[in-house]
Design a protein around this motif. Structure first.
Motif, mmCIF file in Angstrom:
data_model
loop_
_atom_site.group_PDB
_atom_site.id
_atom_site.type_symbol
_atom_site.label_atom_id
_atom_site.label_comp_id
_atom_site.label_asym_id
_atom_site.label_seq_id
_atom_site.Cartn_x
_atom_site.Cartn_y
_atom_site.Cartn_z
ATOM 1 N N THR A 53 -6.184 7.678 0.327
ATOM 2 C CA THR A 53 -6.615 9.052 0.065
ATOM 3 C C THR A 53 -5.532 9.818 -0.681
ATOM 4 O O THR A 53 -5.804 10.539 -1.650
ATOM 5 N N LEU A 54 -4.284 9.648 -0.249
ATOM 6 C CA LEU A 54 -3.151 10.287 -0.928
ATOM 7 C C LEU A 54 -3.039 9.813 -2.376
ATOM 8 O O LEU A 54 -2.826 10.624 -3.292
ATOM 9 N N ILE A 55 -3.200 8.520 -2.588
ATOM 10 C CA ILE A 55 -3.110 7.956 -3.940
ATOM 11 C C ILE A 55 -4.173 8.561 -4.852
ATOM 12 O O ILE A 55 -3.890 8.991 -5.978
ATOM 13 N N LEU A 104 -6.354 0.998 10.472
ATOM 14 C CA LEU A 104 -7.207 1.433 9.365
ATOM 15 C C LEU A 104 -6.692 2.737 8.756
ATOM 16 O O LEU A 104 -6.645 2.896 7.528
ATOM 17 N N LEU A 105 -6.279 3.665 9.618
ATOM 18 C CA LEU A 105 -5.759 4.951 9.141
ATOM 19 C C LEU A 105 -4.434 4.787 8.412
ATOM 20 O O LEU A 105 -4.247 5.298 7.303
ATOM 21 N N VAL A 106 -3.503 4.069 9.033
ATOM 22 C CA VAL A 106 -2.132 3.993 8.527
ATOM 23 C C VAL A 106 -2.025 3.149 7.266
ATOM 24 O O VAL A 106 -1.284 3.490 6.334
ATOM 25 N N VAL A 107 -2.769 2.045 7.200
ATOM 26 C CA VAL A 107 -2.607 1.096 6.101
ATOM 27 C C VAL A 107 -3.661 1.264 5.008
ATOM 28 O O VAL A 107 -3.476 0.772 3.900
ATOM 29 N N VAL A 167 0.835 -1.207 0.000
ATOM 30 C CA VAL A 167 0.000 0.000 0.000
ATOM 31 C C VAL A 167 0.868 1.255 0.000
ATOM 32 O O VAL A 167 0.638 2.190 -0.776
ATOM 33 N N HIS A 168 1.885 1.278 0.847
ATOM 34 C CA HIS A 168 2.723 2.469 0.935
ATOM 35 C C HIS A 168 3.623 2.630 -0.294
ATOM 36 O O HIS A 168 3.956 3.752 -0.674
ATOM 37 N N THR A 169 4.003 1.514 -0.937
ATOM 38 C CA THR A 169 4.774 1.614 -2.173
ATOM 39 C C THR A 169 3.932 2.212 -3.287
ATOM 40 O O THR A 169 4.418 3.050 -4.065
ATOM 41 N N VAL A 170 2.683 1.815 -3.378
ATOM 42 C CA VAL A 170 1.793 2.394 -4.382
ATOM 43 C C VAL A 170 1.594 3.884 -4.108
ATOM 44 O O VAL A 170 1.511 4.702 -5.044
ATOM 45 N N ALA A 171 1.534 4.266 -2.830
ATOM 46 C CA ALA A 171 1.450 5.694 -2.486
ATOM 47 C C ALA A 171 2.711 6.428 -2.932
ATOM 48 O O ALA A 171 2.642 7.556 -3.456
ATOM 49 N N LEU A 172 3.875 5.808 -2.759
ATOM 50 C CA LEU A 172 5.126 6.409 -3.227
ATOM 51 C C LEU A 172 5.158 6.533 -4.747
ATOM 52 O O LEU A 172 5.701 7.506 -5.287
ATOM 53 N N LEU A 184 -1.776 0.423 -13.005
ATOM 54 C CA LEU A 184 -1.341 -0.385 -11.872
ATOM 55 C C LEU A 184 -2.025 0.065 -10.585
ATOM 56 O O LEU A 184 -2.511 -0.756 -9.799
ATOM 57 N N VAL A 185 -2.095 1.384 -10.382
ATOM 58 C CA VAL A 185 -2.694 1.944 -9.163
ATOM 59 C C VAL A 185 -4.190 1.655 -9.111
ATOM 60 O O VAL A 185 -4.727 1.265 -8.065
ATOM 61 N N ILE A 186 -4.883 1.838 -10.231
ATOM 62 C CA ILE A 186 -6.333 1.611 -10.269
ATOM 63 C C ILE A 186 -6.671 0.149 -9.966
ATOM 64 O O ILE A 186 -7.574 -0.154 -9.178
ATOM 65 N N VAL A 187 -5.922 -0.771 -10.595
ATOM 66 C CA VAL A 187 -6.144 -2.197 -10.338
ATOM 67 C C VAL A 187 -5.882 -2.517 -8.868
ATOM 68 O O VAL A 187 -6.627 -3.277 -8.235
ATOM 69 N N PHE A 188 -4.832 -1.912 -8.306
ATOM 70 C CA PHE A 188 -4.510 -2.130 -6.893
ATOM 71 C C PHE A 188 -5.656 -1.683 -5.994
ATOM 72 O O PHE A 188 -6.060 -2.408 -5.084
ATOM 73 N N LEU A 189 -6.191 -0.497 -6.256
ATOM 74 C CA LEU A 189 -7.288 0.017 -5.431
ATOM 75 C C LEU A 189 -8.535 -0.855 -5.571
ATOM 76 O O LEU A 189 -9.239 -1.103 -4.585
#
Length: 324
Positions: free
Chosen positions: A199-201, A190-193, A115-120, A249-254
């Protein structure tokens, strides 16, 4: 030991895994299918890791983040998928309490890192399009490697704290693999992960596509062309293309992530009537690790080219890492 613990212990002593409800042939098919999915996940992500690691041309900030995502996906395919699919097929946890603790930790680690890698990735694409001069000067592969290392270390410390300090692995019935966390820890998780990174993504990729659309409009409006402007347009086009491909990639992940967290919020753990929907949501989330390499193979020309080199054994040639 209080009365509740005594009653739970008695229940555990009487517990045994349920008998198989399907025929032996169906049972074998289920295990073969599970093994095939896990193997596809491992092989696909291993190819991505080899490609990005071996070829120096691919040592770019965006590809380093893809390497991090592929590593967490590989971890899912090697360890998490086999154990969870076995749990679904057997309707029972057969690997023991210690392995349950490891399973919960590794699955949580792979999830938070992904999750955090996709945010990066979203941050990387936003900076590349919104501030190209800053990006080219400040965002180097070394900077991204440091950010990636911090992501893994932060996830390691965070999950250890959530699961082994605030969590409870001290009581597990045979055939079950569950853990208990308090309400505050669940909300923080829930907030962190989920909420904060997702939301950032969404916000950053909304800006990315708006910027890309603006660039296309501006380029089409240009009348006077020069060699330098042509070079800039090629660079802009490359960044937009990378943004669009990573956007897929991001859309499929979400899409794979949302059902899992929706079910986690809506469906109580002990709800037997809705357990099927929760299991399907978890499977869909894990299958994202299988889908990612397929996205690379379908949409990334460099990955297609490198696959041909790997399967034709050209990758073993001298100086193959320098090939364009």
């Amino acid at each position: 030991m209080n009365l509740t613990e005594v009653n739970q212990t008695d229940d555990c002593q009487e517990y045994s895994c349920p008998e198989r409800s399907v025929s032996f042939s169906v049972y074998v098919i289920l295990y073969v299918s599970a093994a095939a999915v896990a193997l596809l996940t491992v092989c696909g992500n291993l190819l991505v890791i080899i490609s990005v690691s071996h070829f120096k041309q691919l040592h770019t900030p965006a590809n380093i983040l893809i390497l991090s995502l592929a590593t967490s996906d590989l971890l899912t395919g090697v360890f998490v998928m086999p154990l969870y699919l076995s749990l679904l097929i057997e309707s029972c946890w057969i690997s023991g309490q210690e392995m349950c603790s490891v399973f919960k930790f590794v699955s949580s680690q792979a999830t938070s890192v992904s999750v955090h890698t996709v945010a990066l990735i979203a941050v990387d694409r936003f900076l590349a399009l919104h501030s190209p001069f800053f990006y080219s000067e400040k965002i180097s592969p070394t900077v991204i490697c440091i950010a990636t290392l911090f992501n893994w270390l932060f996830s390691l410390l965070y999950n250890f704290t959530i699961l082994f300090i605030n969590g409870n692995f001290t009581f597990i019935c045979p055939g079950e693999c569950v853990y208990i966390v308090d309400g505050v820890s669940s909300f923080i998780d829930l907030l962190v992960v989920f909420l904060m990174p997702c939301t950032l993504i969404i916000i950053l990729y909304t800006h990315v596509f708006l910027i890309a659309k603006k660039h296309v409009t501006a380029i089409r409006a240009q009348i006077h062309k020069s060699k330098e402007s042509s070079k800039n347009r090629v660079s802009d086009r490359s960044e937009r293309k990378a943004a669009i491909l990573l956007g897929i990639l991001v859309i499929v992940f979400l899409l794979c992530l949302l059902p899992y967290y929706i079910c986690s919020l809506v469906i109580p753990y002990d709800s037997a009537d809705l357990v099927f929907f929760r299991d399907v949501a978890i499977i869909v989330f894990f299958l994202n690790s299988t889908i990612n390499p397929i996205i690379y193979a379908l949409f990334y020309p460099w990955f297609q080219k490198i696959l041909k080199m790997i399967f034709s054994h050209k990758v073993f040639n001298k100086d193959s890492s320098l090939m364009q």
